[in-house]
Enzyme design. Structure first.
Site, mmCIF file in Angstrom:
data_model
loop_
_atom_site.group_PDB
_atom_site.id
_atom_site.type_symbol
_atom_site.label_atom_id
_atom_site.label_comp_id
_atom_site.label_asym_id
_atom_site.label_seq_id
_atom_site.Cartn_x
_atom_site.Cartn_y
_atom_site.Cartn_z
ATOM 1 C CB SER A 292 -0.955 -0.033 1.198
ATOM 2 O OG SER A 292 -1.907 0.984 1.147
ATOM 3 C CG ASP B 178 -2.853 4.030 -1.357
ATOM 4 O OD1 ASP B 178 -3.569 3.907 -2.368
ATOM 5 O OD2 ASP B 178 -2.933 3.266 -0.375
ATOM 6 C CG ASP C 191 -2.964 -0.539 -2.304
ATOM 7 O OD1 ASP C 191 -3.059 0.631 -1.900
ATOM 8 O OD2 ASP C 191 -3.559 -1.495 -1.760
ATOM 9 C CG ASP D 126 -6.203 0.686 -0.621
ATOM 10 O OD1 ASP D 126 -5.407 1.635 -0.515
ATOM 11 O OD2 ASP D 126 -6.119 -0.348 0.084
#
Length: 447
Positions: A103, A242, A244, A246
């Site tokens: 992340s 960010d 990733d 999400d």
């Protein structure tokens, strides 16, 4: 959540090369997950996606081998946002989805997230079952029953179309200049397409991943680059994801940050006004008190869950509500998708602005944030800060000083070796002083 040996609040995460983030463990994890997810009497498949970290290649291969050994087919998606794996797991009718990502963490960290066949985070029972299989010897399926692997070449296009399907057909971004910051992460090749195909003029930063620069000085954890770009390019607004994809934060045309609490308020207030809001809103223990007060002023019920999107989702499901999220920009919009999705969340904010005919700066004006100071204290190992007498005593003193004018919250991060110290209240100077005092007590604590 019951104790887990490997799973934290958001999957399994750590430093690459240090247990459990090693190729050997990922091989075993792939096998264990394959055993936990597969159902007898059918051909089982699991999707694997990843962000742009260099270590993703290594772990992708290890997971693929483990799943194959368990007799499960593998579909490789390549670099894709975490919420894209959730969506594609559903559309491919796969047994599960796996994301290789840490992340918002730096490149030297990596981790694993799982999605169920329904595109949701795993419940405690499935995580526990995977851990039980991890304790067993790895047994390879008969050679005739081994899983096959294939690449899904049209995954980006499928996800782009899904994102566009979450807004009204008549919605358009024509005439808007938007700067996107993709954090050199998983959204780098899909987010620009979504916003351009909806009519926006798009400028980009953070879209040149090299395997090592994910989240490095860019993205939702480093808004300065986007703030400069929006002002320098005279854009209408900026959107930061960010690593990733999400999470999402936004930047107003004057370069001001619009955080997750404000984005949540903007979506909720517009839906309430148009009669489209179902139920109330779920925040977390960290949600700014100003958001709670502003929502209640609009007649919108508000509840707090523990920090972490899984807890927000649990409360939403229990209440049968659709909207929740965190100040970090991890928003959950259940009538649009099954998990936090930065692109879909940003689009919902832009739909609110489009329906209202007002810019971001005016929409956020309905909420006044109270001063809030957050200090992250690095620790050797995470622990419950209130379990230590010296820290608990300092918290009690701070709460007595603030009384009804503010609050303090100390908690262990669920994803990093940090103790998060938060103070919030009406007097910004006092809040900053109290937060620093508490942080120093944590630094000095010896248990």
């Amino acid at each position: 959540m019951t104790d887990r040996k490997y799973f934290g609040t958001d999957g399994i995460r750590g430093r690459v090369g240090e247990a459990p983030i090693t190729p050997e463990f990922m091989l075993r994890l792939g096998w264990a997950a394959g055993q936990a997810f597969k159902r007898e009497g059918q051909r089982n498949s699991v999707l694997i996606g990843k962000d742009t970290r260099l270590s993703g290649y290594m772990f992708e291969s290890a997971l693929e081998a483990g799943l194959s050994a368990a007799g499960v087919d593998v579909k490789l998606l390549g670099p894709m946002p975490t919420p894209a794996i959730a969506y594609l797991t559903r559309t491919f009718r796969a047994s599960a989805g796996i994301v290789i990502s840490a992340s918002h963490n730096p490149h030297h960290d990596n981790g694993i997230k799982f999605f169920s066949a329904a595109g949701t985070k795993l419940d405690d029972g499935l995580e526990a079952e995977i851990e039980r299989w991890l304790e067993r010897p790895l047994e390879v399926a008969d050679s005739s029953e081994l899983g096959k692997a294939s690449r899904v070449d049209d995954a980006p296009g499928r996800y782009v179309e899904f994102c566009k399907s979450t807004v009204p057909n008549e919605f358009t971004l024509e005439g808007m200049h938007i700067v996107l910051d993709c954090a050199h992460g998983a959204t780098y090749h899909v987010a620009p397409k979504v916003f351009r195909e909806l009519g926006a003029r798009v400028s980009v930063i953070g879209t040149e991943p090299d395997g090592l620069n994910i989240n490095l000085g860019v993205g939702s954890t480093h808004l300065e680059a986007l703030q400069r770009a929006v002002v320098e390019r005279s854009a209408d607004l900026g959107i930061a994801f960010d690593g990733d994809g999400d999470r999402v934060l936004m930047v107003d045309r004057d370069g001001s940050e619009v955080d997750g609490d404000e984005l949540l308020y903007i979506i909720a207030a517009e839906r309430q006004k148009s009669g489209k809001l179902k139920g109330g809103v779920v925040g977390t223990l960290m949600t700014n008190l100003g958001a709670e007060l502003a929502l209640k002023e609009q007649g919108i019920p508000f509840e707090r869950a523990k920090v972490g999107d899984r807890y927000v989702m649990e409360r939403l499901v229990r209440n049968d509500w659709v909207l929740g999220g965190e100040g970090s920009g991890h928003l959950v919009i259940r009538d649009r998708t099954t998990t936090g999705d930065g692109i879909v969340s940003a689009l919902q904010v832009l739909v609110a602005a489009w329906r209202a005919g007002r810019p971001l700066s005016e929409l956020r004006a309905g909420m006044s944030k109270l001063p809030q100071t957050m200090i992250n204290v690095a620790v050797a190992e995470r622990f419950d800060p209130l379990s230590r007498q010296d820290i608990a005593a300092a918290v009690g003193q701070a709460e007595a000083e603030l009384g009804a004018t503010g609050r303090v919250l100390l908690r262990a991060s669920g994803t990093e070796p940090l103790i998060r110290v938060m103070a919030e209240g009406q007097d910004g100077d006092r809040i900053g002083r109290i937060a620093e005092q508490l942080a120093e007590v944590v630094r000095q604590s010896r248990g």
